[in-house]
Design an enzyme around this catalytic site. Structure first.
Site, PDB file in Angstrom:
ATOM      1  N   ARG A   1       0.852  -1.191   0.000  1.00 18.34           N
ATOM      2  CA  ARG A   1       0.000   0.000   0.000  1.00 18.34           C
ATOM      3  C   ARG A   1       0.886   1.239   0.000  1.00 18.34           C
ATOM      4  NH1 ARG A   1      -4.711  -0.115  -1.699  1.00 18.34           N
ATOM      5  NH2 ARG A   1      -5.331   1.649  -0.409  1.00 18.34           N
ATOM      6  N   ILE A   2       0.486   2.255  -0.776  1.00 17.87           N
ATOM      7  CA  ILE A   2       1.183   3.532  -0.732  1.00 17.87           C
ATOM      8  C   ILE A   2       0.644   4.305   0.462  1.00 17.87           C
ATOM      9  CG2 ILE A   2       1.570   5.721  -1.918  1.00 17.87           C
ATOM     10  CD1 ILE A   2       1.295   4.166  -4.569  1.00 17.87           C
TER      11      ILE A   2
ATOM     12  N   HIS B   1      12.718  -3.135  -0.413  1.00 17.41           N
ATOM     13  CA  HIS B   1      12.306  -2.983  -1.810  1.00 17.41           C
ATOM     14  C   HIS B   1      13.267  -3.768  -2.697  1.00 17.41           C
ATOM     15  CE1 HIS B   1      10.448  -1.132  -5.292  1.00 17.41           C
ATOM     16  NE2 HIS B   1      11.658  -0.884  -5.769  1.00 17.41           N
TER      17      HIS B   1
END
Length: 221
Positions: free
Chosen positions: A98-99, A116
């Site tokens: 989710r951003i 990431h």
């Protein structure tokens, strides 16, 4: 967090899927490699394997289903409330897809870590393995970083650098990168709870020394 603190660090982990990075950190806590305890796991998706892993480890878990909220701000507000029930020292994003809103990031600034699958600042966003191969890169990897208000931004803490082999497929490269995720994420969490890494004015510091843009690099053969 400081080494002399008697109580283990309180860690909350946010997941969206299988929870393999969560499990790697949980195992490092259990073995006392990390002087911390995962006190809660929160998923934005019901029924994922990571919740099963949490239950098997007797770690409290809950779901804040993003599809039940009309806006990102409303979802993040509920998520903040859920996290703060635990009073964490550290919030770990482990495959949390989710951003996050600026309000969320500011609330946990300096104690919010993400992983990431690229050598940031290269290849922010999705499909990183494919993009690295299509660009003809000779190396790829994974980064643990503090979270800032920029997507996949924030100062880097540690990277594992993985060579791209001539016979690599996207799947084989992804597998080798994921193996390194499970190595470097527990290391970064360990450093955080020992007080060795900090974020000061948007930069990452290790043992009070500013880190380079890449963070510390671990080269994998």
């Amino acid at each position: 967090m400081h080494p002399e603190q008697a109580e283990p660090a309180r860690i909350v982990v946010l997941i969206s899927g299988s929870g393999s990075n969560f499990q790697a950190i949980a195992e490092a806590c259990k073995s006392k490699e990390i002087d911390g305890e995962i006190i809660g796991v929160i998923s934005n998706r019901p029924g994922v394997m990571g919740l099963d892993r949490a239950k098997q480890l007797d770690i409290p878990c809950s779901v804040v289903d993003h599809t039940e909220y009309s806006s990102r701000e409303e979802f993040d507000g509920k998520l903040i409330h859920e996290i703060e029930q635990y009073g964490p020292d550290l919030v770990v994003l482990a495959g949390f897809m989710r951003i996050l809103t600026p309000d969320f990031v500011r609330r946990f600034k300096g104690r919010l870590l993400n992983i990431h699958p690229s050598l940031l600042p290269k290849y922010k966003g999705l499909h990183t393995h494919k993009r690295a191969m299509e660009a003809g890169d000779k190396e790829h990897g994974v980064t643990v970083h503090f979270v800032s208000e920029d997507l996949d931004g924030g100062p880097n803490i540690i990277q594992a650098v993985v060579p791209i082999l001539d016979d690599d497929s996207e799947a084989s490269l992804k597998t080798r990168v994921q193996q390194q995720e499970h190595v470097i994420y527990p290391i970064a969490v360990k450093w955080f709870v020992e007080g060795r890494i900090t974020m000061i004015k948007g930069d990452a510091y290790f043992d009070s020394e500013a880190l380079p843009e890449t963070g510390l690099q671990l080269n994998v053969n």
